[in-house]
Motif scaffolding. Structure first.
Motif, PDB file in Angstrom:
ATOM      1  N   SER A 242       0.813  -1.209   0.000  1.00 40.21           N
ATOM      2  CA  SER A 242       0.000   0.000   0.000  1.00 40.21           C
ATOM      3  C   SER A 242       0.850   1.264   0.000  1.00 40.21           C
ATOM      4  O   SER A 242       1.617   1.506   0.941  1.00 40.21           O
ATOM      5  N   GLU A 243       0.695   2.062  -1.052  1.00 38.23           N
ATOM      6  CA  GLU A 243       1.344   3.378  -1.158  1.00 38.23           C
ATOM      7  C   GLU A 243       2.858   3.258  -0.977  1.00 38.23           C
ATOM      8  O   GLU A 243       3.486   4.050  -0.268  1.00 38.23           O
ATOM      9  N   VAL A 244       3.440   2.290  -1.667  1.00 41.44           N
ATOM     10  CA  VAL A 244       4.880   2.057  -1.604  1.00 41.44           C
ATOM     11  C   VAL A 244       5.547   2.292  -2.953  1.00 41.44           C
ATOM     12  O   VAL A 244       6.556   3.006  -3.054  1.00 41.44           O
ATOM     13  N   ILE A 245       5.009   1.695  -4.010  1.00 42.75           N
ATOM     14  CA  ILE A 245       5.739   1.653  -5.285  1.00 42.75           C
ATOM     15  C   ILE A 245       5.911   3.018  -5.934  1.00 42.75           C
ATOM     16  O   ILE A 245       6.796   3.185  -6.775  1.00 42.75           O
ATOM     17  N   GLN A 246       5.111   4.010  -5.538  1.00 44.30           N
ATOM     18  CA  GLN A 246       5.290   5.349  -6.113  1.00 44.30           C
ATOM     19  C   GLN A 246       6.430   6.119  -5.467  1.00 44.30           C
ATOM     20  O   GLN A 246       6.745   7.229  -5.899  1.00 44.30           O
ATOM     21  N   HIS A 247       7.049   5.536  -4.449  1.00 43.55           N
ATOM     22  CA  HIS A 247       8.126   6.231  -3.737  1.00 43.55           C
ATOM     23  C   HIS A 247       9.484   5.553  -3.910  1.00 43.55           C
ATOM     24  O   HIS A 247      10.430   5.876  -3.185  1.00 43.55           O
ATOM     25  N   VAL A 248       9.577   4.614  -4.836  1.00 38.72           N
ATOM     26  CA  VAL A 248      10.846   3.929  -5.082  1.00 38.72           C
ATOM     27  C   VAL A 248      11.200   4.064  -6.558  1.00 38.72           C
ATOM     28  O   VAL A 248      10.375   4.448  -7.389  1.00 38.72           O
ATOM     29  N   SER A 249      12.426   3.744  -6.903  1.00 43.40           N
ATOM     30  CA  SER A 249      12.857   3.839  -8.296  1.00 43.40           C
ATOM     31  C   SER A 249      12.084   2.856  -9.163  1.00 43.40           C
ATOM     32  O   SER A 249      11.489   1.892  -8.661  1.00 43.40           O
ATOM     33  N   THR A 250      12.115   3.070 -10.458  1.00 43.56           N
ATOM     34  CA  THR A 250      11.400   2.168 -11.371  1.00 43.56           C
ATOM     35  C   THR A 250      11.977   0.761 -11.299  1.00 43.56           C
ATOM     36  O   THR A 250      11.242  -0.226 -11.407  1.00 43.56           O
ATOM     37  N   ARG A 251      13.277   0.655 -11.106  1.00 45.25           N
ATOM     38  CA  ARG A 251      13.906  -0.673 -10.993  1.00 45.25           C
ATOM     39  C   ARG A 251      13.446  -1.374  -9.724  1.00 45.25           C
ATOM     40  O   ARG A 251      13.105  -2.564  -9.738  1.00 45.25           O
TER      41      ARG A 251
ATOM     42  N   GLY B  92       3.697  10.938 -14.376  1.00 44.62           N
ATOM     43  CA  GLY B  92       5.093  11.314 -14.500  1.00 44.62           C
ATOM     44  C   GLY B  92       5.865  11.128 -13.217  1.00 44.62           C
ATOM     45  O   GLY B  92       5.407  10.466 -12.278  1.00 44.62           O
ATOM     46  N   PHE B  93       7.033  11.733 -13.170  1.00 52.14           N
ATOM     47  CA  PHE B  93       7.976  11.580 -12.069  1.00 52.14           C
ATOM     48  C   PHE B  93       8.265  12.927 -11.431  1.00 52.14           C
ATOM     49  O   PHE B  93       8.418  13.938 -12.121  1.00 52.14           O
ATOM     50  N   SER B  94       8.376  12.928 -10.098  1.00 44.81           N
ATOM     51  CA  SER B  94       8.675  14.174  -9.405  1.00 44.81           C
ATOM     52  C   SER B  94       9.207  13.835  -8.014  1.00 44.81           C
ATOM     53  O   SER B  94       9.621  12.707  -7.748  1.00 44.81           O
ATOM     54  N   TRP B  95       9.219  14.839  -7.140  1.00 48.56           N
ATOM     55  CA  TRP B  95       9.510  14.623  -5.728  1.00 48.56           C
ATOM     56  C   TRP B  95       8.583  15.485  -4.907  1.00 48.56           C
ATOM     57  O   TRP B  95       7.881  16.362  -5.423  1.00 48.56           O
ATOM     58  N   GLN B  96       8.539  15.233  -3.629  1.00 45.57           N
ATOM     59  CA  GLN B  96       7.504  15.804  -2.766  1.00 45.57           C
ATOM     60  C   GLN B  96       7.502  17.331  -2.764  1.00 45.57           C
ATOM     61  O   GLN B  96       6.446  17.964  -2.817  1.00 45.57           O
ATOM     62  N   LYS B  97       8.662  17.938  -2.695  1.00 42.32           N
ATOM     63  CA  LYS B  97       8.751  19.395  -2.604  1.00 42.32           C
ATOM     64  C   LYS B  97       9.050  20.027  -3.960  1.00 42.32           C
ATOM     65  O   LYS B  97       9.834  20.960  -4.075  1.00 42.32           O
ATOM     66  N   ALA B  98       8.399  19.538  -4.998  1.00 41.61           N
ATOM     67  CA  ALA B  98       8.668  19.989  -6.364  1.00 41.61           C
ATOM     68  C   ALA B  98       8.024  21.339  -6.644  1.00 41.61           C
ATOM     69  O   ALA B  98       6.875  21.593  -6.287  1.00 41.61           O
ATOM     70  N   SER B  99       8.774  22.198  -7.314  1.00 44.14           N
ATOM     71  CA  SER B  99       8.187  23.411  -7.886  1.00 44.14           C
ATOM     72  C   SER B  99       7.426  23.014  -9.148  1.00 44.14           C
ATOM     73  O   SER B  99       7.527  21.867  -9.618  1.00 44.14           O
ATOM     74  N   ASN B 100       6.664  23.927  -9.717  1.00 45.74           N
ATOM     75  CA  ASN B 100       5.914  23.614 -10.934  1.00 45.74           C
ATOM     76  C   ASN B 100       6.841  23.134 -12.044  1.00 45.74           C
ATOM     77  O   ASN B 100       6.502  22.235 -12.818  1.00 45.74           O
ATOM     78  N   SER B 101       8.029  23.705 -12.120  1.00 43.10           N
ATOM     79  CA  SER B 101       8.972  23.330 -13.175  1.00 43.10           C
ATOM     80  C   SER B 101       9.587  21.953 -12.938  1.00 43.10           C
ATOM     81  O   SER B 101      10.214  21.393 -13.831  1.00 43.10           O
TER      82      SER B 101
ATOM     83  N   GLY C 235      12.322  15.888  -0.209  1.00 39.82           N
ATOM     84  CA  GLY C 235      11.212  15.050   0.223  1.00 39.82           C
ATOM     85  C   GLY C 235      11.228  13.708  -0.488  1.00 39.82           C
ATOM     86  O   GLY C 235      12.147  13.372  -1.240  1.00 39.82           O
ATOM     87  N   ILE C 236      10.195  12.933  -0.246  1.00 44.96           N
ATOM     88  CA  ILE C 236      10.132  11.595  -0.825  1.00 44.96           C
ATOM     89  C   ILE C 236       9.959  11.652  -2.344  1.00 44.96           C
ATOM     90  O   ILE C 236       9.329  12.573  -2.874  1.00 44.96           O
ATOM     91  N   PRO C 237      10.510  10.682  -3.064  1.00 46.61           N
ATOM     92  CA  PRO C 237      10.263  10.594  -4.506  1.00 46.61           C
ATOM     93  C   PRO C 237       8.784  10.321  -4.759  1.00 46.61           C
ATOM     94  O   PRO C 237       8.132   9.621  -3.971  1.00 46.61           O
ATOM     95  N   VAL C 238       8.246  10.836  -5.851  1.00 52.55           N
ATOM     96  CA  VAL C 238       6.830  10.643  -6.152  1.00 52.55           C
ATOM     97  C   VAL C 238       6.666  10.322  -7.643  1.00 52.55           C
ATOM     98  O   VAL C 238       6.972  11.150  -8.498  1.00 52.55           O
TER      99      VAL C 238
END
Length: 256
Positions: free
Chosen positions: A120-129, A161-170, A192-195
């Motif tokens: 639960s709510e794990v795979i979106q916070h780890v690398s694709t590999r 797509g790919f981002s991180w928790q404290k991402a700016s719009n760019s 922050g955590i990868p997203v």
């Protein structure tokens, strides 16, 4: 490689959660309530069996399973969260909390199988590999008549797509390579955590042909009062936000 650390605090996550609603009109105010009810249902149907929570965090689903299941195992690679949950549940005879990842658990328990496996709510916070590897482990952890529940992020084809928790719009749309490099650097998650934002098809494409999809559902929708924030963040029309839950889950069963 550094030991995994979950680089987030509850206050930021709680504030972010205030952007969402469950849309089921039950008056709970919990934006994940429809998902939680499915887990309750599966626990009731498998009562007396075994329950594995991969990435159990602070143990909310382990606690939910305790009254119904005969054996509960929660594995959590982040030591702080593991320690908190172990201290909370250490007096429960049928519940074991372990500080390890899924691969380590399977290596130490190669023949162990469970009636319910929750990711639960794990795979979106780890690398694709790491995500692909984790999904592959599931087939070796569930009983032939068991069920697997995977919950993760959800987005439209235009906002995935790919981002991180404290991402700016760019920074809302990183490259896969940039995301993977950041996600794998456990000790340096300064933003922050990868997203990763999965579309429905991206999640289902990860499912092994050895499994049957029993149920797919999206949940947790952006409140209308908060839509403009996400419209600006992802540069999309409002309907790309309003008509898509920001989370999804799938229930799987092994094929005969």
């Amino acid at each position: 490689m550094a030991k995994y650390r979950y680089m987030d605090g509850n206050p930021p996550m709680k504030r972010y959660g205030e952007n969402f609603t469950n849309r089921i009109g039950d008056g709970t105010g919990r934006n994940t309530q429809d998902y939680i009810e499915i887990i309750r249902l599966l626990i009731a149907l498998k009562a007396g069996g075994s329950f594995l929570d991969i990435g159990c965090g602070k143990g909310r689903f382990c606690k939910m399973a305790i009254p119904k299941m005969s054996e509960i195992v929660g594995i959590e690679p982040d030591f702080t969260r593991y320690d908190w949950t172990k201290n909370l549940l250490q007096r429960i005879d049928n519940c074991l909390i372990l500080n390890m990842d899924c691969h380590e658990y399977r290596k130490e328990n190669p023949s162990k199988r469970f009636d319910i496996v929750l990711l639960s709510e794990v795979i979106q916070h780890v690398s694709t590999r790491a995500c692909s590897k984790l999904i592959q482990e599931l087939h070796h952890l569930v009983k032939a008549d068991g069920v697997i529940i995977i919950a993760t992020s959800h987005a439209s084809p235009k906002t995935k797509g790919f981002s991180w928790q404290k991402a700016s719009n760019s920074e809302s749309f990183l490259s896969r390579e940039e995301y993977d490099k950041y996600a794998d650097d456990f000790g340096n998650h300064t933003k922050g955590i990868p997203v990763r934002r999965f579309s429905k098809n991206e999640l289902l494409d990860l499912v092994s042909p050895k499994f049957e999809v029993v149920l797919w559902r999206q949940f947790k929708y952006v409140k209308e009062s908060k839509v403009n924030f996400f419209v600006a963040k992802y540069n999309v029309p409002p309907e790309e936000i309003l008509h898509y839950g920001v989370s999804q889950f799938v229930v799987l069963q092994p094929k005969p």
